[in-house]
Scaffold this motif. Structure first.
Motif, short mmCIF file in Angstrom:
data_model
loop_
_atom_site.label_atom_id
_atom_site.label_comp_id
_atom_site.label_asym_id
_atom_site.label_seq_id
_atom_site.Cartn_x
_atom_site.Cartn_y
_atom_site.Cartn_z
N GLY A 143 0.80 -1.24 -0.05
CA GLY A 143 -0.18 -0.05 0.18
C GLY A 143 0.96 1.14 -0.02
O GLY A 143 1.96 1.13 0.18
N PHE A 144 0.41 2.26 -0.13
CA PHE A 144 0.88 3.80 -0.31
C PHE A 144 1.53 3.81 1.07
O PHE A 144 2.78 4.31 0.96
CB PHE A 144 -0.07 4.81 -0.48
CG PHE A 144 0.53 6.28 -0.37
CD1 PHE A 144 1.44 6.61 -1.41
CD2 PHE A 144 0.19 6.85 0.79
CE1 PHE A 144 1.78 7.82 -1.45
CE2 PHE A 144 0.50 8.24 0.72
CZ PHE A 144 1.65 8.69 -0.31
N PHE A 145 1.11 3.75 2.16
CA PHE A 145 1.58 3.93 3.48
C PHE A 145 2.78 3.02 3.58
O PHE A 145 3.70 3.46 4.37
CB PHE A 145 0.76 4.07 4.66
CG PHE A 145 -0.35 5.31 4.58
CD1 PHE A 145 0.21 6.50 4.87
CD2 PHE A 145 -1.45 5.12 4.17
CE1 PHE A 145 -0.78 7.81 4.72
CE2 PHE A 145 -2.58 6.21 3.98
CZ PHE A 145 -2.18 7.62 4.38
N THR A 146 2.66 1.92 3.34
CA THR A 146 3.63 0.88 3.61
C THR A 146 4.99 1.33 2.90
O THR A 146 6.02 1.12 3.24
CB THR A 146 3.15 -0.40 3.11
OG1 THR A 146 2.07 -0.78 3.92
CG2 THR A 146 4.34 -1.73 3.58
N LEU A 148 5.64 4.31 1.85
CA LEU A 148 6.19 5.61 2.29
C LEU A 148 6.86 5.33 3.37
O LEU A 148 8.03 5.95 3.66
CB LEU A 148 4.82 6.45 2.67
CG LEU A 148 5.02 7.88 2.99
CD1 LEU A 148 6.12 8.65 1.84
CD2 LEU A 148 4.19 8.84 3.27
N PHE A 149 6.11 4.61 4.56
CA PHE A 149 7.07 4.61 5.79
C PHE A 149 7.89 3.29 5.84
O PHE A 149 8.59 3.01 6.79
CB PHE A 149 6.00 4.45 6.96
CG PHE A 149 5.46 5.67 6.99
CD1 PHE A 149 5.72 7.12 7.43
CD2 PHE A 149 4.00 5.86 6.65
CE1 PHE A 149 5.48 8.13 7.49
CE2 PHE A 149 3.32 6.87 6.81
CZ PHE A 149 3.88 8.10 7.33
N GLY A 150 7.90 2.27 4.89
CA GLY A 150 8.59 1.07 4.88
C GLY A 150 8.36 0.06 6.01
O GLY A 150 9.49 -0.65 6.24
N LYS A 151 7.14 -0.01 6.37
CA LYS A 151 6.86 -0.93 7.24
C LYS A 151 6.18 -2.38 6.64
O LYS A 151 5.59 -2.11 5.82
CB LYS A 151 5.97 -0.52 8.41
CG LYS A 151 6.64 0.28 9.42
CD LYS A 151 5.91 1.01 10.49
CE LYS A 151 6.58 1.78 11.33
NZ LYS A 151 5.93 2.31 12.43
#
Length: 151
Positions: A143-146, A148-151
């Motif tokens: 996903g986008f946030f994954t 972006l934040f690399g988690k």
């Protein structure tokens, strides 16, 4: 009077066929004549039906006098497809329905003479056709946030 006694004795002693259980299992032919035996569940598979004309052509080149016998337990469309493939190569095809037969096979391809083959089962001879093909692993979408934040 002896002919009547002989007839009564023959009827009382059972079937006149040699090895009737083997004949029932292989749709009226002997095991030594069988060139290819396809289990009922394999005979219904689309992949087997697609490859059957090519397999039939290869076997016909090795064993010139072949006959195809089909189980009445196959669907009508499947029976028609196999019969059509056999007739295209001038191979006689028959649907065999014997009252006491309990055969695990969907179709039997046999010669008119003894071949004595060790392996005749389709699943043994053509295991590569029945084996599921490995597909490429599906990459997990991030996903986008994954991202972006690399988690």
């Amino acid at each position: 009077m002896t002919s009547l006694e002989d007839k009564v004795f023959q009827c009382a002693s059972g079937e006149k066929r040699l090895n009737p259980d083997e004949l029932r299992q292989y749709f009226g032919t002997y095991a030594e004549r069988v060139v290819l035996a396809v289990l009922l569940e394999d005979a219904e598979k689309k992949i087997v039906i697609e490859h059957f004309p090519l397999i039939l052509k290869k076997l016909l080149a090795v064993y010139p006098n072949l006959s195809l016998k089909l189980s009445p337990n196959l669907s009508d469309q499947t029976q028609f497809t196999y019969i059509k493939a056999a007739q295209a190569l001038n191979i006689s095809a028959t649907i065999v329905d014997e009252a006491k037969a309990h055969s695990p096979y969907g179709l039997i391809l046999h010669s008119n003479q003894a071949e004595n083959l060790d392996k005749v089962l389709f699943s043994e001879l053509y295991s590569d056709i029945l084996a599921p093909k490995e597909t490429e692993p599906v990459l997990e979408k991030k996903g986008f946030f994954t991202k972006l934040f690399g988690k």
